[in-house]
Design a protein around this motif. Sequence first.
Motif, short mmCIF file in Angstrom:
data_model
loop_
_atom_site.label_atom_id
_atom_site.label_comp_id
_atom_site.label_asym_id
_atom_site.label_seq_id
_atom_site.Cartn_x
_atom_site.Cartn_y
_atom_site.Cartn_z
N SER A 78 -27.24 -1.16 8.73
CA SER A 78 -26.35 -0.31 9.52
C SER A 78 -27.16 0.63 10.40
O SER A 78 -28.13 1.24 9.94
CB SER A 78 -25.45 0.52 8.60
OG SER A 78 -24.71 1.47 9.34
N GLU A 93 -9.97 1.73 11.17
CA GLU A 93 -10.23 2.54 12.36
C GLU A 93 -10.24 4.02 12.01
O GLU A 93 -10.75 4.84 12.78
CB GLU A 93 -9.17 2.25 13.42
CG GLU A 93 -9.25 0.83 13.99
CD GLU A 93 -8.24 0.59 15.10
OE1 GLU A 93 -7.46 1.53 15.38
OE2 GLU A 93 -8.25 -0.51 15.68
N PRO A 95 -14.39 5.86 11.19
CA PRO A 95 -15.30 5.47 12.28
C PRO A 95 -16.74 5.31 11.81
O PRO A 95 -17.26 6.14 11.08
CB PRO A 95 -15.16 6.63 13.28
CG PRO A 95 -14.58 7.77 12.50
CD PRO A 95 -13.75 7.15 11.43
N SER A 96 -17.35 4.23 12.24
CA SER A 96 -18.69 3.85 11.77
C SER A 96 -19.59 3.50 12.95
O SER A 96 -19.13 3.30 14.08
CB SER A 96 -18.57 2.65 10.82
OG SER A 96 -17.65 2.92 9.77
N ASP A 97 -20.88 3.41 12.65
CA ASP A 97 -21.89 3.24 13.70
C ASP A 97 -22.22 1.76 13.95
O ASP A 97 -23.25 1.27 13.55
CB ASP A 97 -23.18 3.96 13.31
CG ASP A 97 -22.96 5.43 13.02
OD1 ASP A 97 -22.11 6.04 13.69
OD2 ASP A 97 -23.62 5.97 12.12
N GLU A 98 -21.31 1.05 14.63
CA GLU A 98 -21.66 -0.32 15.00
C GLU A 98 -22.81 -0.31 16.01
O GLU A 98 -23.69 -1.15 15.97
CB GLU A 98 -20.46 -1.05 15.58
CG GLU A 98 -20.77 -2.49 15.96
CD GLU A 98 -19.55 -3.24 16.45
OE1 GLU A 98 -19.73 -4.13 17.31
OE2 GLU A 98 -18.44 -2.95 15.98
N SER A 141 -21.99 8.21 18.37
CA SER A 141 -21.65 6.98 17.65
C SER A 141 -20.58 6.19 18.39
O SER A 141 -19.75 6.76 19.11
CB SER A 141 -21.14 7.32 16.25
OG SER A 141 -20.58 6.19 15.60
N SER A 148 -16.80 2.79 15.55
CA SER A 148 -16.14 1.50 15.33
C SER A 148 -15.50 1.44 13.95
O SER A 148 -15.85 2.20 13.05
CB SER A 148 -17.16 0.37 15.47
OG SER A 148 -17.83 0.46 16.72
N GLY A 156 -14.75 0.58 10.13
CA GLY A 156 -15.67 0.37 9.02
C GLY A 156 -15.28 1.22 7.84
O GLY A 156 -14.08 1.42 7.57
N PRO A 206 -20.35 -0.42 9.48
CA PRO A 206 -19.30 -0.99 10.33
C PRO A 206 -18.93 -2.39 9.85
O PRO A 206 -19.66 -3.01 9.06
CB PRO A 206 -19.98 -1.04 11.69
CG PRO A 206 -21.43 -1.24 11.38
CD PRO A 206 -21.68 -0.44 10.13
N LYS A 227 -19.17 -5.07 11.37
CA LYS A 227 -20.24 -6.01 11.74
C LYS A 227 -21.34 -6.06 10.69
O LYS A 227 -21.94 -7.12 10.46
CB LYS A 227 -20.84 -5.61 13.08
CG LYS A 227 -21.95 -6.53 13.57
CD LYS A 227 -22.45 -6.13 14.95
CE LYS A 227 -23.55 -7.07 15.43
NZ LYS A 227 -24.02 -6.72 16.78
#
Length: 512
Positions: free
Chosen positions: A274, A402, A405-408, A444, A447, A449, A454, A456
């Motif tokens: 990540s 959603e 929020p995450s760091d794609e 960030s 995204s 997660g 995330p 991904k």
Amino acid sequence: MTLLTENEVVVLPEYDTQGRPYYNIPNARADHNLVAVCPKVADKVIPVIFLPGVMGTNLKNGKDKRIWHANLYQGVDALKWIKKGAVERKLLLDPANTDIDNDGFIHFNEQEGTMFPSREQRGWGTALFKNYGESLHILQLMLNDGHILLDNLFHGTRRLTTRQQLIGEKLGVEQAQKEEQCLTEPEVRHSYDFLFPLHVFGYNWLQSNAESATRLGDYIAQVLGMYHGRLAMEKVILITHSMGGLVARHYSENMGGRENILGIVHGVMPDLGSPATYRRMKTGERGIVGAVIGPNAEALMPVLAQSPGPLQLLPGTAYGPGWLKIQNGNKIESWPVSDPYSEIYLNKNDWWRLYDAGISGGRPEVEWNKFEKIITNKVKNFIEGLSNKYHPQTWIFYGASEKKPSDEYLIWRERQFQRPVYGRPILQFPTYRQATGKTFELTSSGSPGDGTVPVKGGKIALHQLRGSLATDVDHEGAYNAGNIAMGGTLSVAMKFTLYSVVKMVREVPPCG
């Protein structure tokens, strides 16, 4: 359920010091014609081992002094770290001078009596109580609730166990090339042929996950030895949280440990890594965690730079290109192009590099050489050597909300530097970097997660799994049971974990 006749009396099992069931038959006159009903109970064991995530294991130093614990409410006992400077943090959180501490608080240590070794003997004291204390207790109750069936027989009631309540319930599990396979009554009934003592494998999360995997192999052998003569098979089930999944996979797939594992449940595992690890290096961390490992880059970067375990959470080659972007005017650069190690992690020249050697006052060249060796010999080899490798009986749940929020990907955006307003409480300052006469702020992508990993980074191709569940869990609290104490429902992540265990053991032959 068969109703008892008037002359039948139920005798519930007791357990000797070896954990074996026996029955105390009551004395009665022969002319009373009493019949003792001794319900057959499970006596064969399938051990379950829980692996915490990063920072999820209590640590001490060589003098048995506590380094990292969070036993009190909301982890307030960890706030003592706020006063520690960067140099002291680096010395205390040194992977070479820390060890696992099994002295953490434990809920109901003797809950299982003589059926299993105590919870302390099963390693529960190694787990960070703030994160896992309640979850482990609830999980063990779900895995060891056969007494409810006995109570129903004894009292003539019809109370359902958690497993029975899950029969036919759709959780939203994705399974390759078929619709969700709900739990069936025969599967649940078969699962009650076995006992599931819950163990905890605490590990030094500062050290390389490869070293922790070696110790996991030793621990599995130790656990299997505890139940000599009682095992249903010479295998364990692993349940992992976050980085613990990487430890389990490395042992299983790169160390020949697969034959000792019946199956693995992974919760919010950073399968591909990540970008949040890069962000932490540059910004520090928030909350209780930040109070310990560092609330800003100056305090946190020197700790992570010497710690292979957390660095092994960086995105590997399989994560793909372009997750770090630099917006400079109308121009946007995207890195890495192909190799994150040479282009970002071992980059010494560009201002957006991962590591600023000497940031806490050490000798830059000496610290860079140490860091370079860790990235080259431990981080890269571990990440790339684990890519695309999974136990054949793998079940996962991951965050896909959603609202978390995450760091794609991350973006260094050009900004006009703004100082904080005097008197306004700020928990975390934005991270600014001066470069080429301009000011950049790290932001960030926000995204979907779990707030850290995330989609991904956490979602695995379905054809490589037995089952996968997308949830709205928070990363740190992924195994929170839900507000069941206040009459709420069990969390879907915990339901999925129990569901997965039942599905795994259907392949274990019934005991005689």
